[in-house]
Design a protein around this motif. Structure first.
Motif, PDB file in Angstrom:
ATOM      1  N   TYR A 481      61.813  16.888   5.058  1.00 57.53           N
ATOM      2  CA  TYR A 481      62.446  17.852   5.969  1.00 57.53           C
ATOM      3  C   TYR A 481      61.742  19.203   5.911  1.00 57.53           C
ATOM      4  CZ  TYR A 481      66.199  20.802   7.884  1.00 57.53           C
ATOM      5  OH  TYR A 481      66.934  21.711   8.616  1.00 57.53           O
ATOM      6  N   GLN A 482      61.499  19.691   4.694  1.00 54.52           N
ATOM      7  CA  GLN A 482      60.865  20.992   4.550  1.00 54.52           C
ATOM      8  C   GLN A 482      59.434  20.972   5.075  1.00 54.52           C
ATOM      9  OE1 GLN A 482      62.272  23.699   3.947  1.00 54.52           O
ATOM     10  NE2 GLN A 482      64.217  23.125   3.008  1.00 54.52           N
ATOM     11  N   ARG A 483      58.722  19.914   4.811  1.00 51.18           N
ATOM     12  CA  ARG A 483      57.336  19.828   5.298  1.00 51.18           C
ATOM     13  C   ARG A 483      57.283  19.788   6.816  1.00 51.18           C
ATOM     14  NH1 ARG A 483      55.313  15.401   0.796  1.00 51.18           N
ATOM     15  NH2 ARG A 483      54.969  16.891  -0.901  1.00 51.18           N
ATOM     16  N   ARG A 484      58.161  19.019   7.423  1.00 52.16           N
ATOM     17  CA  ARG A 484      58.174  18.945   8.881  1.00 52.16           C
ATOM     18  C   ARG A 484      58.659  20.252   9.496  1.00 52.16           C
ATOM     19  NH1 ARG A 484      60.743  13.502  11.209  1.00 52.16           N
ATOM     20  NH2 ARG A 484      60.159  14.650  13.106  1.00 52.16           N
ATOM     21  N   ARG A 485      59.619  20.895   8.857  1.00 50.26           N
ATOM     22  CA  ARG A 485      60.101  22.177   9.361  1.00 50.26           C
ATOM     23  C   ARG A 485      58.983  23.212   9.322  1.00 50.26           C
ATOM     24  NH1 ARG A 485      61.330  27.037   8.042  1.00 50.26           N
ATOM     25  NH2 ARG A 485      60.743  26.747   5.875  1.00 50.26           N
ATOM     26  N   GLN A 486      58.269  23.274   8.200  1.00 50.90           N
ATOM     27  CA  GLN A 486      57.237  24.286   8.035  1.00 50.90           C
ATOM     28  C   GLN A 486      56.063  24.081   8.993  1.00 50.90           C
ATOM     29  OE1 GLN A 486      56.121  24.491   3.911  1.00 50.90           O
ATOM     30  NE2 GLN A 486      58.078  25.341   3.262  1.00 50.90           N
ATOM     31  N   SER A 487      55.797  22.840   9.367  1.00 56.23           N
ATOM     32  CA  SER A 487      54.688  22.563  10.287  1.00 56.23           C
ATOM     33  C   SER A 487      55.171  22.393  11.723  1.00 56.23           C
ATOM     34  CB  SER A 487      53.932  21.309   9.834  1.00 56.23           C
ATOM     35  OG  SER A 487      54.777  20.179   9.849  1.00 56.23           O
ATOM     36  N   PHE A 488      56.470  22.624  11.966  1.00 54.80           N
ATOM     37  CA  PHE A 488      57.069  22.519  13.301  1.00 54.80           C
ATOM     38  C   PHE A 488      56.891  21.119  13.887  1.00 54.80           C
ATOM     39  CE2 PHE A 488      55.380  26.987  13.033  1.00 54.80           C
ATOM     40  CZ  PHE A 488      56.583  27.549  12.627  1.00 54.80           C
ATOM     41  N   ASP A 489      56.994  20.115  13.029  1.00 59.31           N
ATOM     42  CA  ASP A 489      56.840  18.731  13.444  1.00 59.31           C
ATOM     43  C   ASP A 489      58.225  18.144  13.744  1.00 59.31           C
ATOM     44  OD1 ASP A 489      55.986  16.162  13.934  1.00 59.31           O
ATOM     45  OD2 ASP A 489      55.687  15.655  11.823  1.00 59.31           O
ATOM     46  N   PHE A 490      58.829  18.582  14.830  1.00 62.45           N
ATOM     47  CA  PHE A 490      60.149  18.096  15.223  1.00 62.45           C
ATOM     48  C   PHE A 490      60.347  18.373  16.713  1.00 62.45           C
ATOM     49  CE2 PHE A 490      60.662  22.527  14.084  1.00 62.45           C
ATOM     50  CZ  PHE A 490      61.476  23.037  15.083  1.00 62.45           C
ATOM     51  N   ASP A 491      61.267  17.643  17.321  1.00 62.33           N
ATOM     52  CA  ASP A 491      61.685  17.931  18.695  1.00 62.33           C
ATOM     53  C   ASP A 491      62.850  18.921  18.686  1.00 62.33           C
ATOM     54  OD1 ASP A 491      59.815  16.102  19.697  1.00 62.33           O
ATOM     55  OD2 ASP A 491      61.252  14.444  19.557  1.00 62.33           O
ATOM     56  N   MET A 492      63.854  18.566  17.904  1.00 63.58           N
ATOM     57  CA  MET A 492      65.044  19.418  17.748  1.00 63.58           C
ATOM     58  C   MET A 492      65.519  19.295  16.313  1.00 63.58           C
ATOM     59  SD  MET A 492      68.757  19.169  19.687  1.00 63.58           S
ATOM     60  CE  MET A 492      68.288  20.088  21.167  1.00 63.58           C
ATOM     61  N   MET A 493      66.006  20.379  15.755  1.00 59.91           N
ATOM     62  CA  MET A 493      66.578  20.353  14.411  1.00 59.91           C
ATOM     63  C   MET A 493      67.654  21.415  14.310  1.00 59.91           C
ATOM     64  SD  MET A 493      63.723  22.282  12.003  1.00 59.91           S
ATOM     65  CE  MET A 493      64.908  22.530  10.666  1.00 59.91           C
TER      66      MET A 493
END
Length: 608
Positions: A481-493
């Motif tokens: 979660y933290q890695r994807r959040r930091q790299s903006f690897d998401f559609d919506m969160m």
């Protein structure tokens, strides 16, 4: 963060600093003991202690805390510190100056006994306390402060790098003085932001490997030292009996436990069961259903544990589903508004949360800084004049609020409105499937990190089916979660933006164009707006409370107009449960009790 100084080196530094103090310091300058962002500090020079701290609080005892999550580092200052162990800042590391939790933004002496600046705030000179020491006994010098500044400027977190990068020059005229040149920046908060900088020891930090995660116990100047580490699951802090600042006014009556055990759990339900079993002493509850029905267990019934709703007096910040506007799917504001309209707060509040919440209409709700209910005044109009049309008419008038929904979970009026907005953006409902202009199904993923978020996201995803939108919910572990959040690897969160009493430089990391592509920034939606950037500059340049309020309200209106977030909800209280042997001050800080753990202000009762 390792490297141990030689005994001879330590003795030399102590001797040199003692000589300097005996000679009266190099500059002879008298530091102002406090500084406020606006106006003057509330406490007089020579105050005995913060009003919300009890100087008679007994020392001793052990506090057991249990937290949700995990950790893989004891360095909270670099980019890879997405899962840093909680409890290090303020407890192990401490800033140059201490922030009062009774005032919007005022700093008082700590490592720096004070700071000098001018009316334009074109410089900031910090005068260090000659008694200040790191946990290994080595005196803190201006060289350590400069080393920290340069290290965080190059390798720190985005907000630090951005702010420190503005500084024109740094000078250390003597071992106890450091001066930052800020001429021409127009940032009146930067001197205070520098005052919140931690101080790291040059002799105790491996600068060459600062970017790497580490589990080595840090050398720092705070009241606690790391005594034991069980990677990912446990952290033990022990109060330093030789803590140099224990009798300072900004520390008197605080940090009273001899030992603090912090255990980490990956599952929220397990965390609650551990508290019920008496293995934790303090808990902040975030699940309203559990708060309503779950706190009926033996320890509560017989008085061993207590529960309390503590009034929150800070502005209510924003929590909500963040659109990643870096994705073409969410580039159109009409699409974002349409998706947001499908969140049926009335049904969610009743069905999932027992009606305990209120919908959040602003990024600074329930405070004078909120634009909700206030039409833009002349000062706001002047700030917005270079950006015609940047704020919608209903938001400019202060009349807009997020739709409440009819409580049915199938609000047809909102669905019709959402379909109209999507059609205007070029999307088309094909039977039961919403299709993008290129014919592909309208499909995206909502990333969540725990079961509470998952339950809420599933309810939202279900409502989106009514307009043919396919939203899937993906539960990931904390590290991913933290890695994807930091790299903006998401559609919506789901994201949370806590509103401070005095918004300032942290807003740049949240909403500036520069932060949109800066890894690990809190600009989750990727907002890029010249009008927002100008509002941020106006907040930091404001000289009066009126100018400051106008600038924050403009920022609020611009963010609401951008529909970057699907707003969720808030309560007026914070829910806490704790062991009955815990004591706490009678005075509650005006701006911060909700964020103060028992480590800082509470204590073990003598008869507990």
């Amino acid at each position: 963060m390792t490297a141990i100084p030689t005994l001879a080196g330590r003795r030399f530094r102590r001797a040199a600093l003692t000589l300097l103090v005996a000679l009266g310091g190099a500059t002879g300058a008298r530091a102002a003991p406090a500084i406020a962002m606006h106006g003057t500090p509330a406490l007089p020079e020579g105050f005995a202690h913060f009003p919300y701290a009890d100087p008679a609080a007994p020392k001793g005892g052990r506090l057991r805390l249990c937290l949700l999550g995990t950790f893989d580092s004891l360095n909270p200052f670099n980019l890879k510190a997405g899962s840093t162990a909680q409890g290090l800042n303020t407890m192990v590391f401490e800033p140059l100056m201490a922030r009062s939790q009774d005032e919007p933004f005022t700093l008082y002496g700590l490592v720096a006994r004070g700071m000098d600046t001018d009316d334009a705030r074109s410089f900031a000179t910090f005068h260090l306390d000659p008694l200040a020491r790191f946990s290994d006994g080595v005196p803190i010098t201006a060289d350590d402060v400069r080393f920290t500044f340069e290290l965080l400027k190059a390798h720190g977190r985005p907000q630090q790098r951005q702010a420190f990068g503005q500084v024109k020059a740094v000078a250390t005229p003597d071992a106890l003085t450091i001066r930052f040149d800020l001429a021409g920046l127009g940032d009146r908060e930067l001197p205070l932001f520098l005052g919140l900088m931690p101080v790291l020891p040059r002799h105790g930090v491996d600068a060459a490997h600062f970017d790497e995660t580490t589990l080595a116990p840090p050398v720092a100047s705070g009241p606690y030292r790391v005594a034991a580490v069980d990677p990912g699951t446990r952290l033990v802090l022990e109060r330093n009996p030789d803590y140099w600042a224990r009798d300072l006014p900004t520390r008197r009556g605080m940090f009273n436990f001899d030992r603090v055990d912090i255990d980490y759990y990956r599952d929220a339900n397990a965390l609650f069961e551990v508290f019920k079993a008496g293995l934790c002493d303090f808990r902040i509850e975030t699940d309203p259903a559990r708060w309503l029905t779950g706190y009926d267990f033996p320890a509560l019934r017989d008085g061993r544990d207590l529960k309390q709703a503590v009034p929150l007096r800070l502005p209510k910040g924003m929590e909500g589903f963040a659109f990643n506007t870096r994705r073409p799917l969410f580039a159109d504001v009409r699409v974002r508004e349409a998706i947001g309209d499908m969140f049926d707060f009335g049904w969610v509040n009743r069905a999932l949360y027992g009606g305990l919440y209120r919908r959040t209409p602003s990024f600074f709700a329930e405070s004078p800084l909120s634009s909700t209910g206030h039409a833009a005044d002349a000062a706001e109009a002047a700030l917005l004049a270079p950006y015609p049309g940047a704020v919608r008419a209903d938001i400019l008038a202060g009349t807009w609020k997020p739709p409440a929904g009819d409580g049915s979970g199938r609000d047809r009026a909102e669905a019709r409105r959402a379909l109209a907005l999507l059609a205007a953006a070029g999307d088309k409902l094909d039977g039961t499937v919403m299709r993008l202009p290129d014919g592909a199904p309208f499909r995206f993923e909502i990333m969540v990190v725990d079961r509470r978020q998952e339950r809420l996201a599933l309810a939202f995803a279900d409502s989106l089916k009514d307009i043919g939108v396919d939203a899937t919910v993906r539960l990931v572990d904390e590290v991913q979660y933290q890695r994807r959040r930091q790299s903006f690897d998401f559609d919506m969160m789901l994201g949370q933006w806590i509103a401070p009493a005095s918004p300032g430089a942290e807003q740049r990391s949240r909403w500036s164009s520069a932060a949109a592509d800066q890894p690990a920034s809190f600009n989750l939606p990727g907002a890029r707006s010249p009008a927002v950037d100008a509002a941020l500059s106006a907040i930091l340049a404001a000289r009066s409370e009126d100018d400051f309020t106008a600038a924050v309200r403009v920022l609020d209106r611009l963010l609401l107009t951008g529909f970057y977030i699907v707003p969720l909800f808030h309560t007026d209280d914070q829910w806490i449960a704790y062991a009955s042997w815990l004591g706490r001050p009678k005075e509650v800080p005006l701006f911060g009790f909700s964020n103060v753990t028992p480590i800082e202000l509470w204590w073990k009762k003598r008869d507990g």
